[in-house]
Scaffold this motif. Structure first.
Motif, PDB file in Angstrom:
ATOM      1  N   GLY A 207      40.846 -11.649  19.982  1.00  0.00           N
ATOM      2  CA  GLY A 207      39.417 -11.777  20.278  1.00  0.00           C
ATOM      3  C   GLY A 207      38.833 -12.863  19.413  1.00  0.00           C
ATOM      4  N   MET A 208      37.555 -12.722  19.116  1.00  0.00           N
ATOM      5  CA  MET A 208      36.914 -13.683  18.215  1.00  0.00           C
ATOM      6  C   MET A 208      37.156 -13.249  16.779  1.00  0.00           C
ATOM      7  SD  MET A 208      33.165 -14.109  19.837  1.00  0.00           S
ATOM      8  CE  MET A 208      33.054 -12.824  21.028  1.00  0.00           C
ATOM      9  N   ALA A 209      37.086 -14.183  15.879  1.00  0.00           N
ATOM     10  CA  ALA A 209      37.160 -13.829  14.464  1.00  0.00           C
ATOM     11  C   ALA A 209      35.972 -14.465  13.764  1.00  0.00           C
ATOM     12  CB  ALA A 209      38.456 -14.342  13.863  1.00  0.00           C
ATOM     13  N   MET A 210      35.232 -13.640  13.032  1.00  0.00           N
ATOM     14  CA  MET A 210      34.118 -14.184  12.240  1.00  0.00           C
ATOM     15  C   MET A 210      34.128 -13.484  10.889  1.00  0.00           C
ATOM     16  SD  MET A 210      30.739 -14.504  14.616  1.00  0.00           S
ATOM     17  CE  MET A 210      30.767 -15.177  16.264  1.00  0.00           C
ATOM     18  N   PRO A 211      33.754 -14.199   9.825  1.00  0.00           N
ATOM     19  CA  PRO A 211      33.685 -13.542   8.525  1.00  0.00           C
ATOM     20  C   PRO A 211      32.495 -12.576   8.455  1.00  0.00           C
ATOM     21  CG  PRO A 211      32.942 -15.821   8.388  1.00  0.00           C
ATOM     22  CD  PRO A 211      33.439 -15.621   9.783  1.00  0.00           C
ATOM     23  N   ILE A 212      32.708 -11.463   7.776  1.00  0.00           N
ATOM     24  CA  ILE A 212      31.610 -10.497   7.575  1.00  0.00           C
ATOM     25  C   ILE A 212      30.727 -11.034   6.451  1.00  0.00           C
ATOM     26  CG2 ILE A 212      31.039  -8.114   6.929  1.00  0.00           C
ATOM     27  CD1 ILE A 212      33.795  -7.266   7.987  1.00  0.00           C
TER      28      ILE A 212
ATOM     29  N   GLY B  45      29.735 -14.208  10.765  1.00  0.00           N
ATOM     30  CA  GLY B  45      29.687 -15.642  11.018  1.00  0.00           C
ATOM     31  C   GLY B  45      28.890 -16.409   9.986  1.00  0.00           C
ATOM     32  N   ASP B  46      28.662 -17.658  10.330  1.00  0.00           N
ATOM     33  CA  ASP B  46      27.938 -18.543   9.430  1.00  0.00           C
ATOM     34  C   ASP B  46      26.914 -19.308  10.256  1.00  0.00           C
ATOM     35  OD1 ASP B  46      29.497 -20.279  10.900  1.00  0.00           O
ATOM     36  OD2 ASP B  46      31.092 -20.249   9.394  1.00  0.00           O
ATOM     37  N   GLY B  47      26.464 -20.429   9.739  1.00  0.00           N
ATOM     38  CA  GLY B  47      25.423 -21.193  10.431  1.00  0.00           C
ATOM     39  C   GLY B  47      25.805 -21.605  11.853  1.00  0.00           C
ATOM     40  N   ALA B  48      27.055 -21.981  12.077  1.00  0.00           N
ATOM     41  CA  ALA B  48      27.467 -22.536  13.365  1.00  0.00           C
ATOM     42  C   ALA B  48      27.449 -21.482  14.470  1.00  0.00           C
ATOM     43  CB  ALA B  48      28.852 -23.150  13.238  1.00  0.00           C
ATOM     44  N   ALA B  49      28.020 -20.332  14.211  1.00  0.00           N
ATOM     45  CA  ALA B  49      28.051 -19.256  15.207  1.00  0.00           C
ATOM     46  C   ALA B  49      27.935 -17.941  14.466  1.00  0.00           C
ATOM     47  CB  ALA B  49      29.354 -19.300  15.988  1.00  0.00           C
ATOM     48  N   SER B  50      27.009 -17.119  14.915  1.00  0.00           N
ATOM     49  CA  SER B  50      26.855 -15.839  14.237  1.00  0.00           C
ATOM     50  C   SER B  50      26.659 -14.735  15.266  1.00  0.00           C
ATOM     51  CB  SER B  50      25.678 -15.895  13.267  1.00  0.00           C
ATOM     52  OG  SER B  50      24.506 -16.176  13.973  1.00  0.00           O
ATOM     53  N   ALA B  51      26.923 -13.530  14.839  1.00  0.00           N
ATOM     54  CA  ALA B  51      26.780 -12.371  15.725  1.00  0.00           C
ATOM     55  C   ALA B  51      26.559 -11.143  14.854  1.00  0.00           C
ATOM     56  CB  ALA B  51      28.046 -12.202  16.569  1.00  0.00           C
ATOM     57  N   LYS B  52      26.163 -10.051  15.498  1.00  0.00           N
ATOM     58  CA  LYS B  52      26.082  -8.770  14.789  1.00  0.00           C
ATOM     59  C   LYS B  52      26.835  -7.744  15.617  1.00  0.00           C
ATOM     60  CE  LYS B  52      21.749  -9.611  12.431  1.00  0.00           C
ATOM     61  NZ  LYS B  52      20.310  -9.395  12.414  1.00  0.00           N
ATOM     62  N   THR B  53      27.492  -6.830  14.941  1.00  0.00           N
ATOM     63  CA  THR B  53      28.121  -5.726  15.670  1.00  0.00           C
ATOM     64  C   THR B  53      27.641  -4.431  15.036  1.00  0.00           C
ATOM     65  OG1 THR B  53      30.039  -5.891  14.235  1.00  0.00           O
ATOM     66  CG2 THR B  53      30.220  -6.954  16.382  1.00  0.00           C
TER      67      THR B  53
ATOM     68  N   LEU C  64      24.133 -13.993  21.132  1.00  0.00           N
ATOM     69  CA  LEU C  64      24.081 -15.104  22.086  1.00  0.00           C
ATOM     70  C   LEU C  64      24.883 -16.269  21.512  1.00  0.00           C
ATOM     71  CD1 LEU C  64      20.262 -14.704  22.780  1.00  0.00           C
ATOM     72  CD2 LEU C  64      22.092 -14.121  24.376  1.00  0.00           C
ATOM     73  N   LEU C  65      25.949 -16.624  22.207  1.00  0.00           N
ATOM     74  CA  LEU C  65      26.827 -17.697  21.735  1.00  0.00           C
ATOM     75  C   LEU C  65      26.952 -18.763  22.813  1.00  0.00           C
ATOM     76  CD1 LEU C  65      29.642 -15.321  20.432  1.00  0.00           C
ATOM     77  CD2 LEU C  65      28.041 -16.601  18.994  1.00  0.00           C
ATOM     78  N   HIS C  66      26.964 -20.000  22.392  1.00  0.00           N
ATOM     79  CA  HIS C  66      27.072 -21.076  23.381  1.00  0.00           C
ATOM     80  C   HIS C  66      28.518 -21.258  23.829  1.00  0.00           C
ATOM     81  CE1 HIS C  66      23.050 -22.865  23.701  1.00  0.00           C
ATOM     82  NE2 HIS C  66      22.871 -22.113  22.633  1.00  0.00           N
ATOM     83  N   GLY C  67      28.710 -21.496  25.115  1.00  0.00           N
ATOM     84  CA  GLY C  67      30.060 -21.687  25.631  1.00  0.00           C
ATOM     85  C   GLY C  67      30.058 -22.468  26.930  1.00  0.00           C
ATOM     86  N   ARG C  68      31.277 -22.693  27.437  1.00  0.00           N
ATOM     87  CA  ARG C  68      31.410 -23.485  28.663  1.00  0.00           C
ATOM     88  C   ARG C  68      32.362 -22.743  29.616  1.00  0.00           C
ATOM     89  NH1 ARG C  68      31.835 -29.760  28.065  1.00  0.00           N
ATOM     90  NH2 ARG C  68      29.649 -29.279  27.762  1.00  0.00           N
TER      91      ARG C  68
END
Ligand code: ATP
Length: 363
Positions: free
Chosen positions: A298-303, A318-326, A241-245
């Motif tokens: 696409g999106m880029a997040m650190p593992i 990701g980190d504290g600001a935005a995180s996800a799992k795949t 779940l990521l916040h967006g507009r």
């Protein structure tokens, strides 16, 4: 007759409201799981169906019959609890046949039905063993058999597998479903374990804080959560779940994911949902519904962590600001600290109103 209707059901204990309101119809022969975290009101609901608690408001009907004032013993329900209630001084056979003997069924019928139930639940080899020396796993199986043998039209089970070990739980999930298919009872099953609900139930009623959040088939609940609570609670790991507009560029809707520096184009149905948004949205997708893409696409997040569970690899991103799992069904050399470039499958994207948490749907 064995359809169950809960109408505007409320339960208060003094000043505390355990069940705020519940409207649910369970069809004859249907298997419905009441699923939710501890304290959400599952057992309270079940106890009112069984007749152990009296509703503060609302009605419970079995078919067209209002159950108000009908005691537990006259409701025709079978009930199995988390803590098996069996007679340890009796043998397995005596426990299984107890109800049939108490209701004075002919002895040949008692023998036939006891043997059949023992066979169904794989208890035949221990029929003449005293219950006292048997394992918790077997005792719970006996408790289920002792209730099921009465062939109640309504079978209520409250966390019946929470005390048995994991391997046995998997076996029992299959057996309970088989039991219900054989006897076609209306089954209500309380659990906090989504795996039990997802694998056995025809429909799941998800509850939180005394409120019914969503009712649907396991796939409906998984694919189209009604709100953020269900999206987080169902699935392991839960939905990302990521916040967006919502933004519209040249007639095409996209979600601007802000700090992630990425604007995600939407498929037509999700675009229609985004147009209904009144402000910010929460952008959701299941961890297994994302694919690796080339850099910049696409999106880029650190593992941040690589969790390997057999053939599955769960990446924490990701980190504290935005995180996800795949979740990937292979281990393609993922390395902690490296960036993962990924994008959700467009049709798998779900949108939620950021303020209310309710799902935004296209139609
Ligand atoms: P659990 O799996 O932990 O039993 P649950 O979803 O089945 O959770 P309930 O047992 O229905 O939850 O309880 C709902 C809420 O009502 C809880 O906060 C519980 O403490 C409260 N509650 C239940 N029975 C009573 C009672 N007899 N008196 C006061 N409060 C109660």
């Amino acid at each position: 007759m064995s359809m169950i209707r809960l109408e505007h059901l409320v339960k208060r204990f003094g000043a505390f409201t355990a069940l705020k309101t519940m409207d649910l119809t369970i069809a004859d022969g249907e298997f419905v799981a009441l699923l939710g975290p501890s304290g959400c009101g599952k057992s309270t609901t079940m106890n009112m169906i069984a007749g152990m608690e009296t509703p503060s408001e609302g009605r419970i009907l079995f078919g067209d019959r209002d159950m108000a004032g009908v005691p537990m013993g006259r409701r025709g329900v079978g009930f199995v609890f988390q803590n098996y209630a069996i007679f340890t001084h009796m043998t397995v056979r005596q426990n299984l046949s107890y109800g049939l003997r108490a209701t004075r069924r002919p002895s040949d019928e008692v023998v036939r039905r006891t043997n059949a139930m023992a066979e169904l639940l794989q208890l035949t080899p221990m029929l003449d063993r005293p219950a006292a020396g048997l394992s918790v796993n077997i005792l719970q199986r006996v408790a289920i058999g002792r209730s099921a043998i009465m062939e109640p039209a309504i079978f209520l089970l409250d966390e019946p597998l929470s005390n048995v070990d994991a391997a046995f739980r998997a076996v029992m999930r299959t057996e309970l479903k088989g039991l219900q298919r054989s006897f076609k009872q209306t089954m209500v099953y309380v659990t906090h374990d989504q795996l039990e609900a997802m694998t056995m139930a025809d429909r799941i009623a998800v509850m939180d804080h005394g409120v019914l959040q969503q009712v649907g088939t396991p796939l409906q609940i998984y694919n189209d959560p009604a709100n953020l609570f269900v999206a987080r609670f169902i699935g392991s790991p839960g939905m990302n779940l990521l916040h967006g507009r919502p933004t519209e560029v040249a007639g095409s809707m996209a979600i601007d994911l802000g700090a992630l520096g990425y604007s995600l184009p939407l498929a037509p149905e999700q675009a229609a949902a985004a147009r209904k948004a009144n402000g910010d949205v929460v952008f959701g997708f299941r961890p297994e519904q994302a694919a690796r893409v080339s850099e910049g696409q696409g999106m880029a997040m650190p593992i941040s962590f690589v969790e390997r569970i057999g053939a599955r690899t769960i990446l924490h991103l990701g980190d504290g600001a935005a995180s996800a799992k795949t979740v990937f069904e292979n281990d393609a050399g993922f390395e902690m600290g490296r960036a993962l470039h990924f994008a959700p499958h467009p049709s798998a994207v779900r949108l939620f109103d950021a303020a209310s948490g309710a799902a935004l749907r296209g139609q």
